[in-house]
Write a protein that holds these residues in place. Structure first.
Motif, PDB file in Angstrom:
ATOM      1  N   VAL A  57       4.751   1.792   1.435  1.00 58.35           N
ATOM      2  CA  VAL A  57       5.872   2.339   0.662  1.00 58.35           C
ATOM      3  C   VAL A  57       6.633   3.347   1.526  1.00 58.35           C
TER       4      VAL A  57
ATOM      5  N   GLY B  43       3.822  10.546  -7.646  1.00 57.79           N
ATOM      6  CA  GLY B  43       2.827   9.622  -8.161  1.00 57.79           C
ATOM      7  C   GLY B  43       2.821   9.663  -9.676  1.00 57.79           C
TER       8      GLY B  43
ATOM      9  N   THR C  34       0.860  -1.180   0.000  1.00 55.38           N
ATOM     10  CA  THR C  34       0.000   0.000   0.000  1.00 55.38           C
ATOM     11  C   THR C  34       0.898   1.232   0.000  1.00 55.38           C
ATOM     12  N   GLN C  35       0.305   2.395  -0.224  1.00 53.87           N
ATOM     13  CA  GLN C  35       1.135   3.596  -0.221  1.00 53.87           C
ATOM     14  C   GLN C  35       1.773   3.868   1.150  1.00 53.87           C
TER      15      GLN C  35
ATOM     16  N   SER D 275      -5.133   5.821  -0.105  1.00 55.30           N
ATOM     17  CA  SER D 275      -3.861   5.293   0.359  1.00 55.30           C
ATOM     18  C   SER D 275      -3.975   4.244   1.439  1.00 55.30           C
TER      19      SER D 275
ATOM     20  N   ASP E 204      -0.609  11.698   3.371  1.00 52.97           N
ATOM     21  CA  ASP E 204       0.018  10.581   4.072  1.00 52.97           C
ATOM     22  C   ASP E 204       1.299  11.009   4.770  1.00 52.97           C
TER      23      ASP E 204
ATOM     24  N   THR F  90       1.264   0.389  -6.379  1.00 51.04           N
ATOM     25  CA  THR F  90       0.660   0.152  -5.078  1.00 51.04           C
ATOM     26  C   THR F  90      -0.514  -0.807  -5.182  1.00 51.04           C
TER      27      THR F  90
ATOM     28  N   ASN G  43      -0.364   4.428  -9.225  1.00 50.11           N
ATOM     29  CA  ASN G  43      -1.684   4.020  -8.724  1.00 50.11           C
ATOM     30  C   ASN G  43      -2.785   4.296  -9.739  1.00 50.11           C
TER      31      ASN G  43
ATOM     32  N   ILE H 239       5.546   6.142  -7.740  1.00 45.29           N
ATOM     33  CA  ILE H 239       4.458   5.298  -7.246  1.00 45.29           C
ATOM     34  C   ILE H 239       3.319   5.314  -8.263  1.00 45.29           C
TER      35      ILE H 239
ATOM     36  N   LEU I 179       0.104  11.799  -1.686  1.00 43.26           N
ATOM     37  CA  LEU I 179       1.262  11.688  -0.806  1.00 43.26           C
ATOM     38  C   LEU I 179       1.336  12.784   0.262  1.00 43.26           C
TER      39      LEU I 179
END
Length: 630
Positions: free
Chosen positions: A405, A475, A401-402, A590, A429, A583, A503, A501, A426
């Protein structure tokens, strides 16, 4: 008789480059060049002027070749932030699209109070041919060009239509770049004929100048009122903003917090003002903040803002600070920000102001109650357990998952690493989960939250901190906006690390769309469906292959275990390296803890679709809690 002044005959562009190479800043006894280098993309509007001057003075002014004008500004801004705003870069472009491409970068610099010097070419001042290639014709005004787009996003703007006009304009530009209140984008528009025109310049113009970056202290009356407000508060909370970093006030903040026991929350720009494991650090505040910080904000009776602009993410759009009789004390070098929220202003440099407050409060032996200290300490411990749960990967052989990561990256970095981000899912998070280990590890551009910032900014940061690992976290949406400066990193051997990343779409906006009744429309990177929505199969793009085609070394990670190995290998690399990971899910943001505070994104007042009707009902409940602090 009039004294004879020694002169040197140079073109305007030559004079400007020579002038810039002799400008310095000084703060706290340290002296450094103000303009460390010039970025440039050349066209007919600057190649014979600034371009020739940079060749003429190559030994005095380093040059970096860019691929996108906006990206060059981002690189300069990254360099300036890492240099504590004491040094920056200049950016030169041609006229037309080269110049207008600067606008986004200029807005980002000005909003974030970060200095950058923009030198766009401009149309002929003498108008020998009218119009020229790429000239915007304005029937009602002969003195307007596309560069006027830069006026509202610049802290200082001038068009140099005569050689001698450069002298006062250049000095004003340096004044603004080095002013801790006024700094931002500075634009000197340079008509292409004037750039190449010669003039007899006084030698004094090229003498070394040192611009002192001041640290003003607090007014005694304001300081006394601030001390009284803090002593009378039962539940005070500090909100640390970007001004703490700009002032290098982290140690002063730590001393203040330790002296008083007052907890410290941070905005996106202020995160890292205290190390994550400092007893008084309670994490991010606001819409993307921690439950600990946001609950303290809801019950605070005194909010002490240090170097913050109080954006809507910080205030939860005016709904966060709900305590009865809550007041604000704003320590800020800018009076404009010091008076926000009807606060008690303490207009001073962040470091100077915090040191003065700490001394005064120590004299009174002032400290928060033991019960308040125990309350937020226990809440912080509970939040850290939630972070551990997000980072933990029970199954290392599955796609991460993010948050996992971020957990994998968290496990390999130390205080020397710098992590850069700006947009997408991001930032939320990172603000909630990232454990900042040093005062400048957390580099998140959220004043403008500009997609595409991360990779060029990482180059700028790496140029300012060549011996430190620098990570650009991007991303897929952000990557597709501006991957071009990978070529620059490869060309110049700037060993940035890109964590890419995938997604399959605009994840953060997809989640927001769902919450406001937009049903994630147009936010996924998928093929169209029969109903007109983009809900088909994921697009067959290979961003890792794209990064490799631009010259970057790419490490692909399919599982949590692969990711850990790839990140460790990338961290040790001495060439530009990308770690690519997909992801676990593409239909959620996320998997991190949800927002701990509201953010106002207006919802359709009338609609027939049930999702929008429900979202409007929830929106009205939140709006009803908004508060004007007067």
């Amino acid at each position: 008789m009039t004294p004879t002044t020694s002169t040197t005959r140079l073109t305007v562009a030559q004079a400007l480059v020579r002038f810039l190479s002799a400008q310095y800043t000084r703060r706290d006894g340290a002296r450094q060049r103000l303009i460390g280098a010039t970025w440039g993309i050349f066209g007919h509007g600057n190649v014979a002027g600034i371009g020739q001057a940079l060749v003429e003075y190559a030994d005095d002014m380093p040059y970096h070749q860019g691929r996108n004008e906006q990206a060059m500004v981002h690189a300069a801004v990254g360099y300036a932030r890492q240099s504590n705003r004491l040094s920056t870069h200049a950016v030169t472009t041609s006229i037309g699209p080269g110049a207008t491409n600067l606008v986004t970068g200029a807005a980002l610099a000005t909003i974030n109070h970060l200095p950058v010097l923009l030198l766009p070419g401009d149309v002929f001042a003498g108008r020998p041919a009218d119009p020229v290639l790429q000239q915007l014709e304005v029937p009602y005004a002969g003195d307007v060009s596309v560069n006027d787009c830069l006026r509202p996003v610049s802290k200082y703007f001038d068009r140099i239509t005569r050689p001698e006009a450069l002298i006062p304009s250049a000095l004003n530009a340096m004044r603004v770049l080095t002013d801790p209140v006024e700094t931002g984008a500075v634009t000197l528009a340079l008509p292409q004929d004037v750039q190449a025109e010669a003039y007899d310049w006084p030698e004094e113009f090229f003498a070394e100048r040192t611009w002192v970056v001041r640290r003003p202290g607090a007014d005694p009356t304001e300081l006394a009122e601030a001390v009284t407000a803090i002593r009378n508060a039962r539940r005070p909370l500090v909100i640390a903003g970007g001004g703490v970093h700009h002032s290098r006030a982290e140690a002063a903040l730590a001393e203040f917090a330790e002296t008083t026991g007052i907890p410290v929350a941070s905005t996106q720009a202020g995160k890292g003002s205290l190390r994550h494991d400092h007893p008084q650090d309670v994490g991010g505040v606001g819409h993307t903040g921690t439950a600990t910080a946001d609950e303290l904000a809801r019950t605070a009776d005194l909010v002490i803002g240090v170097g913050t602009r109080y954006t809507d993410f910080t205030t939860a759009s005016g709904t966060l600070f709900a305590g009865e009789g809550v007041r604000f004390l704003n320590l800020n070098i800018a009076p404009f920000d010091g008076h926000k929220l009807a606060g008690l202003p303490l207009i001073a440099d962040a470091r100077s102001g915090l040191q003065e407050l700490a001394v005064a409060l120590r004299m009174h032996d002032h400290r928060v109650t033991a019960s308040y200290l125990a309350e937020y300490t226990e809440d912080k411990e509970r939040w850290e357990q939630r972070v551990d749960a997000c980072y933990e990967a029970d199954e290392p052989d599955v796609r991460p998952t993010q948050p996992q990561v971020l957990g994998a990256l968290d496990a390999i970095v130390d205080e020397s690493d710098i992590v850069i981000n700006a947009a997408g899912s991001l930032p939320g998070d990172l603000h909630k989960l990232w454990r900042a280990r040093s005062e400048d590890q957390y580099h998140l551009e959220y004043g403008y939250s500009c997609m595409g910032y991360e990779i060029p900014a990482a180059i700028g940061v790496k140029l300012a901190a060549p011996d430190r690992p620098v990570w650009a976290l991007v991303g897929d949406g952000t990557y597709l906006m501006m991957p071009t400066e990978i070529v620059t990193a490869v060309q110049e051997g700037v060993a940035i690390k890109v964590l890419l990343i995938q997604n399959h779409g605009y994840a953060s906006i997809g989640g927001l769309s769902e919450s406001v009744g937009g049903e994630r429309f147009g936010t996924a990177y998928r093929f169209p469906s029969d109903d007109g929505t983009y809900t088909g199969a994921p697009l067959p793009v290979d961003l890792a292959a794209n990064a490799a085609s631009l010259g970057m070394r790419v490490l692909r990670a399919k599982t949590v275990s692969d990711l850990r190995d790839a990140l460790a290998e990338a961290r040790a690399a001495d060439t530009p390296t990308c770690v690519y990971v997909e992801t676990q899910t593409s239909d959620t943001v996320s998997g991190a803890p949800p927002a701990q505070a509201w953010w106002d994104v207006p919802v359709a007042e009338t609609a027939t679709r049930p999702s929008a009707v429900k979202a409007r009902e929830l929106y009205e409940r939140h709006v009803s809690t908004r508060r004007r602090h007067l």
